[in-house]
Scaffold this active site. Structure first.
Site, PDB file in Angstrom:
ATOM      1  N   LYS A 174      10.710  22.782  19.603  1.00 10.25           N
ATOM      2  CA  LYS A 174      10.707  21.439  19.029  1.00 10.25           C
ATOM      3  C   LYS A 174      10.995  21.584  17.536  1.00 10.25           C
ATOM      4  O   LYS A 174      10.124  21.947  16.747  1.00 10.25           O
ATOM      5  CB  LYS A 174       9.362  20.724  19.195  1.00 10.25           C
ATOM      6  N   GLU A 249       2.230  29.625  10.438  1.00  9.31           N
ATOM      7  CA  GLU A 249       2.649  29.859   9.055  1.00  9.31           C
ATOM      8  C   GLU A 249       2.573  28.503   8.386  1.00  9.31           C
ATOM      9  O   GLU A 249       3.364  27.608   8.669  1.00  9.31           O
ATOM     10  CB  GLU A 249       4.062  30.457   9.016  1.00  9.31           C
ATOM     11  N   CYS A 283       7.419  27.053   1.150  1.00 11.84           N
ATOM     12  CA  CYS A 283       5.967  27.234   1.236  1.00 11.84           C
ATOM     13  C   CYS A 283       5.472  28.382   0.362  1.00 11.84           C
ATOM     14  O   CYS A 283       4.306  28.423  -0.011  1.00 11.84           O
ATOM     15  CB  CYS A 283       5.553  27.451   2.684  1.00 11.84           C
ATOM     16  N   GLU A 383      -0.516  21.416  -2.227  1.00 14.80           N
ATOM     17  CA  GLU A 383       0.870  21.863  -2.090  1.00 14.80           C
ATOM     18  C   GLU A 383       1.781  20.660  -2.304  1.00 14.80           C
ATOM     19  O   GLU A 383       1.799  19.731  -1.491  1.00 14.80           O
ATOM     20  CB  GLU A 383       1.104  22.476  -0.708  1.00 14.80           C
TER      21      GLU A 383
END
Length: 482
Positions: A174, A249, A283, A383
């Site tokens: 997906k 992750e 990231c 973040e």
């Protein structure tokens, strides 16, 4: 006249393009123009069930294939992938806004690097090893659910698909609904490379529906997820009742420690460029720059020059340094966090809220630098996933390490020093899955993954292959001598 609209409503299941069980159209938006460029359909639990059934059926034969046949398959995929490189670069730029130069030089080559590296690993990998009288055997884990993000689409898809294929697993992918077109093209590449029916399947959709259906499906043995920590928690919770393997992750808030013996000019310049690259949508971006207090003013001036030198604009232009953020949602989040930095008292050095001057459309943002940031501020904790750099002062090495490790994340860390041994010592103390010394680039033969809320498990290279394998001990394999 708008852009040419693509029709990508079908899913790839059991080696064929098939219609969704129930059509649920969703427009893919070009973030540079805010105009739709393609239509996909969201799937549902019934589509996932069909894909998992196909993968389960294919697993019996594919899991028994030889290393040589899997190597041959990987090489065919690599060859077709290379032939579609320019088309893939154009697709990535159109769907998520990466500058075409970055798509050509980094986004597409990342996928190629994973294909080539996993083939090298597979050539030498030992699936069986004798320990005394016991055979230690590594076997494919089974049907894998792969859920990938939008920021580095080919990097994240291929670093899951390639080791899964090498291990002998079958899978259901997906991709992100924000950047599904590159995944659609990748499915065509696999089909052209003659991946056996059912080994690879693709179903589009959102996380709460299709992601949840994959994570909770009883016949999915493993979920490999890349995305936000919030979504990662949802995946793990959905997977828990069936006790499947989950590798994740997730996010990062990486510290970049510039020691007092470093070349400040080059260290700050490289650190700022790394933070802004891919419009800050990485990231592992070094978003927290830690500088000795007495050098913050100089570092701020260098970072300001770098931010103001970057050309923001049309991602198809060769002169563009950074393109738009990938979506309206991301644009609004970054604007909110830039404003939070201002409101909490960080010193705005460059950039700020709003679009760059002269740009009225598209999800473009200004490369932004804050100085005198405290590690307790929102911009140092959350973040941001945009081109926003926070410069944080420290007193000494111990203080720098305390600040670097004072985060719920632990994906990457960076250290620059004129003394390699000093840099190595700092690297050992940073609590992160990856640490870059003196501007070292990523190594596809290494591994990628994080500590703490940056996830669990590892991707890339041999470590990535291991995640798709179960370890079986066959006792009495060698009869004891009488």
């Amino acid at each position: 006249m708008g852009e040419r609209m693509e029709e990508c409503r079908q899913f790839y299941i059991d080696g064929k393009w098939v219609n969704p069980t129930i059509a649920n159209d969703f427009n893919v938006i070009n973030p540079a123009t805010e105009e739709p460029v393609a239509t996909i359909s969201f799937g549902g639990a019934a589509d996932i069930d069909k894909a998992v059934t196909a993968a389960q059926r294919a697993f019996e034969a594919y899991s028994e294939t030889t290393i040589e046949s899997r190597l041959s398959l990987l090489r065919r995929i690599t060859e077709v992938y290379q032939s579609k490189a320019e088309q893939m670069a154009q697709t990535i730029t159109r769907e998520m806004g990466a500058p075409l130069s970055l798509a050509r030089e980094a986004q597409v080559p990342a996928g190629l690097a994973h294909l080539m590296e996993i083939a090298k690993v597979l050539e030498k990998f030992k699936f069986e090893e004798l320990r005394g009288s016991t055979l230690m055997r590594k076997e494919p884990v089974g049907v894998c659910g792969l859920i990938t993000p939008w920021n580095w689409p080919m990097n994240q898809i291929v670093c899951k698909v390639a080791p899964a294929l090498a291990a002998g697993c079958t899978m259901v992918l997906k991709p992100s609904e924000i950047s599904p077109l590159s995944a659609y093209l990748f499915a065509q590449i696999l089909h052209e490379a003659e991946v056996p029916p059912g080994v690879f399947n693709l179903v589009n959709g959102d996380g709460p529906t299709v992601g949840a259906a994959i994570s909770s499906h009883a016949d999915v043995a493993m979920v490999s997820f890349t995305g936000s920590a919030r979504a990662g928690v949802a995946v793990a919770a959905a997977a828990a009742p069936t006790v499947k393997r989950v590798t994740q992750e997730l996010g990062g808030k990486s510290a970049n420690i510039i020691l007092d013996d470093a070349d400040l000019q080059s260290a700050v310049k490289e650190g700022a460029q790394a933070c802004f690259r891919n419009t800050g949508q990485s990231c592992d971006a070094p978003t927290r720059m830690l500088v000795l207090g007495s050098k913050v003013a100089d570092a701020s001036a260098i970072a300001k020059r770098e931010a103001e030198a970057i050309k923001v604009g049309d991602p198809s232009s060769e002169a563009t340094g950074i393109g738009p953020l990938a979506s309206k949602t991301q644009f609004e989040k970054v604007q909110r966090l830039i404003n939070a930095g201002i409101e909490e008292g960080a010193k705005l050095i460059a950039g700020g809220a709003g679009r760059p001057e002269g740009i009225s459309k598209g999800y473009f943002v200004k490369p932004t630098v804050f100085a005198d940031v405290r590690n307790s501020m929102t911009i140092a904790r959350e973040e941001i996933f945009g081109p926003v750099l926070s410069i944080i002062p420290y007193e000494d090495e111990d203080d720098a390490l305390r600040i670097a490790n004072d985060t719920p994340y632990g994906l990457s860390g960076y250290v620059t020093s004129g003394d390699i041994e000093r840099a190595r010592w700092i690297a050992r103390k940073i609590r992160a899955g990856n640490v870059h010394i003196n501007g070292a680039r990523l190594d596809f033969a290494g591994c990628f993954g994080g500590y703490k809320q940056s996830g669990n498990g590892r991707e890339w290279g041999e470590a990535g292959l291991e995640e798709f394998l179960e370890l079986k001990a066959v006792l009495g394999y060698m009869p004891r001598a009488k």
